[in-house]
Design a protein around this motif. Structure first.
Motif, short mmCIF file in Angstrom:
data_model
loop_
_atom_site.label_atom_id
_atom_site.label_comp_id
_atom_site.label_asym_id
_atom_site.label_seq_id
_atom_site.Cartn_x
_atom_site.Cartn_y
_atom_site.Cartn_z
N ALA A 189 0.84 -1.20 0.00
CA ALA A 189 0.00 0.00 0.00
C ALA A 189 0.88 1.25 0.00
O ALA A 189 0.59 2.23 -0.69
CB ALA A 189 -0.92 -0.01 1.22
N GLY A 190 1.98 1.20 0.79
CA GLY A 190 2.91 2.33 0.80
C GLY A 190 3.49 2.58 -0.58
O GLY A 190 3.62 3.71 -1.02
N MET A 191 3.81 1.46 -1.28
CA MET A 191 4.40 1.61 -2.62
C MET A 191 3.46 2.34 -3.57
O MET A 191 3.89 3.12 -4.41
CB MET A 191 4.76 0.24 -3.19
N MET A 192 2.14 2.07 -3.42
CA MET A 192 1.20 2.73 -4.32
C MET A 192 1.26 4.24 -4.14
O MET A 192 1.27 5.01 -5.10
CB MET A 192 -0.22 2.23 -4.05
N LEU A 193 1.29 4.68 -2.87
CA LEU A 193 1.42 6.12 -2.64
C LEU A 193 2.74 6.62 -3.20
O LEU A 193 2.85 7.72 -3.73
CB LEU A 193 1.34 6.44 -1.15
N GLY A 194 3.79 5.77 -3.05
CA GLY A 194 5.10 6.14 -3.56
C GLY A 194 5.08 6.38 -5.06
O GLY A 194 5.72 7.31 -5.56
N ILE A 202 17.26 9.18 -14.89
CA ILE A 202 17.03 9.84 -13.60
C ILE A 202 15.63 9.54 -13.11
O ILE A 202 15.41 9.25 -11.93
CB ILE A 202 17.25 11.36 -13.76
N PHE A 203 14.66 9.61 -14.04
CA PHE A 203 13.27 9.38 -13.66
C PHE A 203 13.11 8.01 -13.02
O PHE A 203 12.53 7.87 -11.95
CB PHE A 203 12.37 9.51 -14.88
N LYS A 204 13.69 6.98 -13.66
CA LYS A 204 13.49 5.62 -13.16
C LYS A 204 14.15 5.43 -11.80
O LYS A 204 13.57 4.84 -10.89
CB LYS A 204 14.06 4.61 -14.16
N VAL A 205 15.40 5.93 -11.68
CA VAL A 205 16.10 5.73 -10.41
C VAL A 205 15.35 6.42 -9.27
O VAL A 205 15.14 5.83 -8.20
CB VAL A 205 17.54 6.27 -10.50
N ARG A 206 14.92 7.65 -9.51
CA ARG A 206 14.20 8.36 -8.45
C ARG A 206 12.88 7.67 -8.13
O ARG A 206 12.50 7.53 -6.96
CB ARG A 206 13.95 9.81 -8.87
N MET A 207 12.19 7.23 -9.18
CA MET A 207 10.93 6.53 -8.96
C MET A 207 11.15 5.29 -8.10
O MET A 207 10.44 5.07 -7.10
CB MET A 207 10.33 6.16 -10.32
N LEU A 208 12.17 4.49 -8.45
CA LEU A 208 12.43 3.27 -7.69
C LEU A 208 12.77 3.59 -6.24
O LEU A 208 12.31 2.93 -5.32
CB LEU A 208 13.57 2.48 -8.34
N CYS A 209 13.60 4.63 -6.04
CA CYS A 209 13.99 4.99 -4.67
C CYS A 209 12.78 5.44 -3.86
O CYS A 209 12.63 5.07 -2.70
CB CYS A 209 15.02 6.11 -4.69
N ILE A 210 11.92 6.25 -4.48
CA ILE A 210 10.75 6.75 -3.74
C ILE A 210 9.82 5.58 -3.42
O ILE A 210 9.31 5.48 -2.30
CB ILE A 210 10.03 7.84 -4.56
N VAL A 211 9.63 4.68 -4.39
CA VAL A 211 8.72 3.55 -4.16
C VAL A 211 9.29 2.63 -3.08
O VAL A 211 8.58 2.21 -2.16
CB VAL A 211 8.48 2.79 -5.47
N ALA A 212 10.60 2.35 -3.15
CA ALA A 212 11.20 1.47 -2.13
C ALA A 212 11.16 2.14 -0.76
O ALA A 212 10.88 1.49 0.26
CB ALA A 212 12.64 1.13 -2.52
N GLY A 213 11.42 3.45 -0.73
CA GLY A 213 11.36 4.17 0.54
C GLY A 213 9.95 4.12 1.11
O GLY A 213 9.76 3.97 2.33
N SER A 214 8.95 4.23 0.25
CA SER A 214 7.57 4.20 0.72
C SER A 214 7.21 2.81 1.22
O SER A 214 6.40 2.67 2.14
CB SER A 214 6.62 4.60 -0.40
N PHE A 215 7.80 1.78 0.61
CA PHE A 215 7.59 0.42 1.10
C PHE A 215 8.05 0.32 2.55
O PHE A 215 7.33 -0.18 3.42
CB PHE A 215 8.37 -0.56 0.22
N LEU A 216 9.25 0.82 2.82
CA LEU A 216 9.77 0.77 4.20
C LEU A 216 8.86 1.56 5.15
O LEU A 216 8.56 1.11 6.25
CB LEU A 216 11.19 1.34 4.24
N ALA A 217 8.41 2.75 4.69
CA ALA A 217 7.56 3.56 5.56
C ALA A 217 6.24 2.84 5.83
O ALA A 217 5.72 2.89 6.96
CB ALA A 217 7.29 4.91 4.91
N GLY A 218 5.71 2.14 4.81
CA GLY A 218 4.48 1.38 5.03
C GLY A 218 4.67 0.32 6.09
O GLY A 218 3.80 0.11 6.95
#
Lengths: 358, 305
Positions: B76-81, B189-205
């Motif tokens: 669920a966190g990843m979706m917000l990410g 750049i877009f992909k790397v940032r997207m992956l980092c934000i999504v992975a970070g949101s996974f941890l936050a979830g």
């Protein structure tokens, strides 16, 4: 032939409107997924926000603190600062107003009201002014520090109304002693809307002229556009930062005073009613223009006012309004990326974007 | 037994509170650290935390398996990410503003969908007992440690190693420090940032799942007291180093435990102010460590640009 000036104006009106309509559409889809009839929901929102004079007065009651609160984000935004300490400034402003109203309770009502307003302005102003000072002297990120101050303000409120300022007769909901009825802000004659609305409108108009039509405002906009250029031009950036932050906080503080002196009559946790966060939204939709903020505040006030009826007639939880606000915010932010895209070949608008102040 | 410990109960309660309360800080700050290393700020992790807490609780209640809840919270966190990662990379869209919008949107969705789950009680995550050697019940309960916390403690050095010694870590640092150089290396750049934000949101979830399924262990609308926001300050304090995120999280977990610990020995006149101590501590740390003259040591070069 559409000239540059016109196309900018057309964009400035059309894009936010389109964003609002698009977020309404998204919200309708969301409601449909939640099992409610989207058109019924739209009708309910319209009815309970603008459908009758009575409903509209209710909307205006909510719009008043929103206008004041939105200035807390909109003014510093012209300097390039994102400040979201509205909620905290409202709370300390309300506390200051209650303290002044209780200390001076025997003075003539006009004096008490003026004192409450001044106390709220000072408390809120110093609260956000501190954010500006930390930004300038210590380089502390203003978004984070103002957010932290929200939590600290709420803790202060809970501490004061639960201890030193507590009225022992308030059992379920710890509150301060009430302000005498005679010292409360009255209603505008012929309506149920209190004078807070006038405060909000006047503050927005003053803010608009201050930013658009004075040297002070010009200096602030220059510093917001390019801080290095402003320093080279000899503008006192630090002083500007702190003064703008003080003014921003004082507006939100005044919103706290309005809530205390016209609605609740005492300080308690009702002060912390999310007008701060909705005010941020108002500022962003209005693109930090104080005059536009008055209209947006009325619109959003209407949506907030419809929360109860959504719950009653569509069985949607009260967080529905929060979802809607979030959707509007996201769509409006996305719409920021659309400026300058529509009149590309017309007259070279693209290159001009950087000269436009937000 | 409470009497027998007397004032010693206070440091013990703070230590216990540190072990219990620092995991959400840890997950959120590691997630934020990963995100910021790629050059974007995600202020919306507060919303992610709430979504995580709600979905973990709901799934644990519906399926009876808390671990399934933890996974769901991460997803669920990843979706917000994804929303944040896409929107914050549009031209002229400010990532801090998107973060504020995501706080409102995420908490709105969490409260909307979570309404029916406030009453029922979901199965909590099991705890590991490290205190069997002591016969003091306070010590025993203080040393009940969630495996999720241990997982977070393990992720911190792993992430440090990842940034320092792997190819992908280098890509992320390049994108965060100097996007132009990264582009020249042929990195998207877009992909790397997207992956980092999504992975970070996974941890936050997952941090959110810890809140609702372990400590405090229930779902309500006030479950997160701004931990997601403090993470941003915590990462600055930790100088963008994952290991220091761990130490900072322990410090904050401890600060959070001061109020309840003092209340347990009868000092409750300043209860609310002590409860605000993590916020005051964050602010003090930022005042002491920031400087208007230079950018901070360790800050990714392209952060917030």
């Amino acid at each position: 032939m559409i000239n540059r000036y016109n196309s900018r104006n057309i964009e400035a009106i059309c894009i936010p409107l389109a964003a609002l309509l698009f977020s309404l559409l998204l919200f309708g889809i969301f409601c449909a997924f939640a099992g409610a009839d989207p058109f019924g929901v739209y009708a309910s929102i319209y009815r309970s926000a603008f459908g009758s004079w009575r409903a509209f007065q209710n909307t205006l009651l909510r719009a008043a603190p929103l206008m004041l609160s939105s200035l807390c984000t909109a003014l510093p935004a012209r300097l390039g600062l994102i400040i979201i300490g509205n909620e905290g400034a409202i709370v300390v402003g309300g506390l200051g107003a209650v303290a002044a109203g209780l200390t001076l309770s025997t003075a003539p009502p006009t004096i008490v009201q003026v004192a409450m307003a001044i106390a709220a302005i000072l408390c809120g102003g110093l609260w956000i002014g501190a954010v500006g000072a930390l930004r300038h002297y210590r380089g502390v990120n203003e978004t984070i520090s103002s957010l932290l101050l929200n939590y600290i303000a709420i803790a202060l409120l809970n501490h004061l109304v639960g201890g030193p300022m507590r009225d022992p007769s308030s059992l379920n909901k710890p509150s301060s002693y009430p302000i005498a009825q005679i010292n409360m802000l009255g209603d505008i004659p012929g309506t149920r809307v209190h004078y807070g609305l006038i405060y909000g409108l006047v503050a927005c108009v003053i803010a608009y002229f201050l930013i658009q039509r004075t040297t002070f405002g010009f200096a602030a906009r220059v510093a917001g556009g390019n801080i290095r250029a402003a320093r080279i031009a000899g503008l006192p950036v630090g002083k500007l930062t702190m003064m703008i932050c003080f003014l921003a906080g004082s507006c939100a503080g005044l919103a706290g005073m309005v809530e205390v002196a016209a609605v609740h009559g005492r300080a308690n946790e009702s002060l912390n009613a999310n007008y701060g966060y909705s005010g941020i939204l108002v500022a962003f939709i209005a693109r930090h223009n104080p005059l536009a903020a008055t209209l947006v505040a009325i619109l959003l006030g209407g949506i907030l006012a419809s929360g109860g009826s959504l719950q009653r007639s569509h069985d949607l939880p009260d967080a529905t309004v929060l979802v809607f606000q979030g959707l509007v915010f996201l769509v409006v932010l996305f719409s920021e990326s659309l400026y300058g895209r529509f009149f590309k070949e017309g007259s070279g608008v693209r290159g001009q974007r950087s000269a436009v102040t937000i | 037994m409470d009497q027998a410990l007397g004032w010693w109960g206070v440091p013990l309660a703070i230590a216990a509170g540190t072990l219990r309360g620092s995991a959400p800080f840890l997950f959120v700050s590691l997630g934020e650290c990963l995100t910021e290393k790629s050059g974007k700020i995600n202020l919306g992790l507060e919303g992610t935390l709430l979504i995580g807490a709600m979905s973990a609780y709901a799934i644990a209640y519906l399926t009876g398996s808390p671990w399934l809840g933890v996974i769901t919270a991460g997803v669920a966190g990843m979706m917000l990410g994804v929303i944040h990662g896409w929107l914050s990379q549009q031209p002229r869209v400010n990532d801090v503003a998107v973060g504020i919008a995501m706080i409102i949107f995420g908490s709105g969705i969490a409260f909307f969908l979570g309404k029916p789950f406030i009453q029922p009680s979901a199965p909590p995550l099991p705890a590991l007992q490290f205190g069997a050697w002591s016969n003091l019940p306070q010590v025993q309960s203080a040393l009940q440690i969630s495996p999720l916390f241990l997982l977070g403690v393990a992720i911190a050095p792993l992430m440090q190693w990842f940034f320092r010694s792997t190819r992908w870590g280098l890509y992320i640092r390049a994108v965060g420090d100097s996007p132009d150089a990264a582009k020249a290396m042929g990195i998207s750049i877009f992909k790397v940032r997207m992956l980092c934000i999504v992975a970070g949101s996974f941890l936050a979830g997952i941090g959110g799942a810890y809140l609702s399924l372990y400590y405090p262990g229930s779902w309500n609308e006030r479950i997160s007291g701004g931990q997601g926001l403090m993470a941003v300050a915590l990462v600055i304090f930790a100088r963008w180093r994952p290991m220091q995120c761990l130490y900072a999280s322990l410090l904050f977990g401890g600060a959070q435990a001061i109020g309840p610990a003092l209340q347990s020995v009868g000092i409750d006149s300043y209860y609310y102010l002590f409860n605000a101590s993590p916020y005051i501590l964050t602010l003090l740390i930022m005042i002491l460590t920031c400087s208007p003259k230079r950018t901070l040591n360790g800050a990714p070069g392209a952060l917030g640009q």
